[in-house]
Design a protein around this motif. Structure first.
Motif, PDB file in Angstrom:
ATOM      1  N   ASP A 185     -44.033 -60.480 -28.898  1.00 38.57           N
ATOM      2  CA  ASP A 185     -44.817 -60.613 -29.917  1.00 38.57           C
ATOM      3  C   ASP A 185     -45.437 -61.972 -29.855  1.00 38.57           C
ATOM      4  N   SER A 186     -46.779 -62.316 -29.718  1.00 36.67           N
ATOM      5  CA  SER A 186     -47.074 -63.588 -29.537  1.00 36.67           C
ATOM      6  C   SER A 186     -47.055 -64.489 -31.075  1.00 36.67           C
ATOM      7  N   GLY A 187     -47.122 -65.547 -31.034  1.00 36.53           N
ATOM      8  CA  GLY A 187     -47.148 -66.444 -32.391  1.00 36.53           C
ATOM      9  C   GLY A 187     -46.862 -67.716 -32.029  1.00 36.53           C
ATOM     10  N   GLU A 188     -46.379 -68.326 -33.154  1.00 33.78           N
ATOM     11  CA  GLU A 188     -46.047 -69.768 -33.091  1.00 33.78           C
ATOM     12  C   GLU A 188     -44.921 -70.139 -31.929  1.00 33.78           C
ATOM     13  N   GLY A 189     -45.092 -71.033 -31.148  1.00 41.15           N
ATOM     14  CA  GLY A 189     -44.147 -71.502 -30.160  1.00 41.15           C
ATOM     15  C   GLY A 189     -44.069 -70.471 -29.160  1.00 41.15           C
ATOM     16  N   GLY A 190     -45.207 -69.726 -28.981  1.00 44.23           N
ATOM     17  CA  GLY A 190     -45.112 -68.982 -27.846  1.00 44.23           C
ATOM     18  C   GLY A 190     -44.792 -67.489 -28.160  1.00 44.23           C
TER      19      GLY A 190
END
Length: 276
Positions: free
Chosen positions: A26-31
């Motif tokens: 799952d994409s998001g903060e920190g990659g």
């Protein structure tokens, strides 16, 4: 699994194509973060004699940066195994001598370094995220509407995708806006375009019936694969929801007339893969 006969039907499979965002991580903060069990699943698939490729509509980074991020998460992935829209669009632009105006994410711009971009005669859009401002959309509109034969390329046509903090609007919504405003039909490069899937099959050296596509998007992953003659499997991770299995009352045909789903990308250690 949706069908008790599913293990039987995949024993003839010689190749696997995996979607990435929503299936591996799952994409998001920190990659982003890897989805539970996905690192081990990829490792076991690679240990078998199945052909394995990764097919993504990711357009927020170059393939090299994207693969480097996944390696940091623990995935054993090579750049040559990953198929994404940007290199495919670049190839088309060169073949047709087109000069694009880019409405894309800043981090994917380097993919287009080898293409002439002055005096644009087409528009290329991808998942531009915060670059999808009114000003930037209107500039793309003005370029298209000013062309005698407007050409619009869209790197994918997804409606939305999932990050760790929730669902995000995808490139398809912006593609539709430009199509409507300019009375033009976009040329989609990426899933579910048949040519994009065929390029992966050609690289694998396999026929469609010998390959299964695994993704979280019922239309672009599963449906696109099935229309090309492959088997399709939807995981219940990423953007999956129970409502998405019918897509507002519509289903994608598969064995026994319904899409096949599994909980997540997890290879049962008791299920023999080819070559094991």
């Amino acid at each position: 699994m949706a069908s008790e006969k599913w293990p039987e039907s995949v024993r003839s499979i010689k190749g696997v194509i995996l979607d990435m965002c929503g299936v591996l991580y799952d994409s998001g903060e920190g990659g982003g973060v890897p989805i539970d069990g996905s690192v081990a699943a990829v490792k076991r698939l690679k240990a078998s004699d199945l052909q394995l490729r990764f097919c993504t509509n990711e357009t927020q980074a170059t393939r090299e940066k994207f693969v480097a991020k996944l390696r940091r998460m623990g995935f054993e992935i090579e750049v040559s195994e990953v198929f994404s829209p940007a290199p495919a669009v670049v190839s088309i632009l060169k073949q047709r001598h087109l000069r694009p105006h880019l409405l894309v994410h800043d981090d994917v711009v380097p993919e287009f370094d080898s293409v002439e971009k002055s005096d644009p005669n087409c528009v290329v859009i991808g998942d531009a995220a915060d670059n999808f401002s009114y000003h930037n959309m209107n500039t793309a509109f003005q370029i298209l509407i000013g062309l005698n034969r407007p050409v619009l390329f869209s790197m994918g046509r997804g409606r939305y995708y999932k990050e760790t903090d929730g669902l995000k609007l995808d490139v398809g919504a912006y593609m539709k806006a430009l199509e409507y405003a300019c009375d033009v039909e976009a040329e989609v490069v990426g899933k579910p375009a048949p040519m994009f899937f065929q390029s992966v099959l050609t690289d694998m050296g396999l026929q469609p019936h010998e390959v299964i596509m695994i993704g979280d998007d019922l239309v672009n992953d599963v449906g696109g694969a099935q229309r090309c003659g492959m088997k399709g499997l939807q995981v219940r991770t990423g953007k999956y929801s129970s409502a998405s299995c019918t897509e507002r009352g519509r289903t994608v045909p598969s064995e026994r007339g319904r899409p096949t789903c599994c909980t997540s990308l997890h290879v049962n250690p008791d299920f023999p893969l080819n070559g094991e």
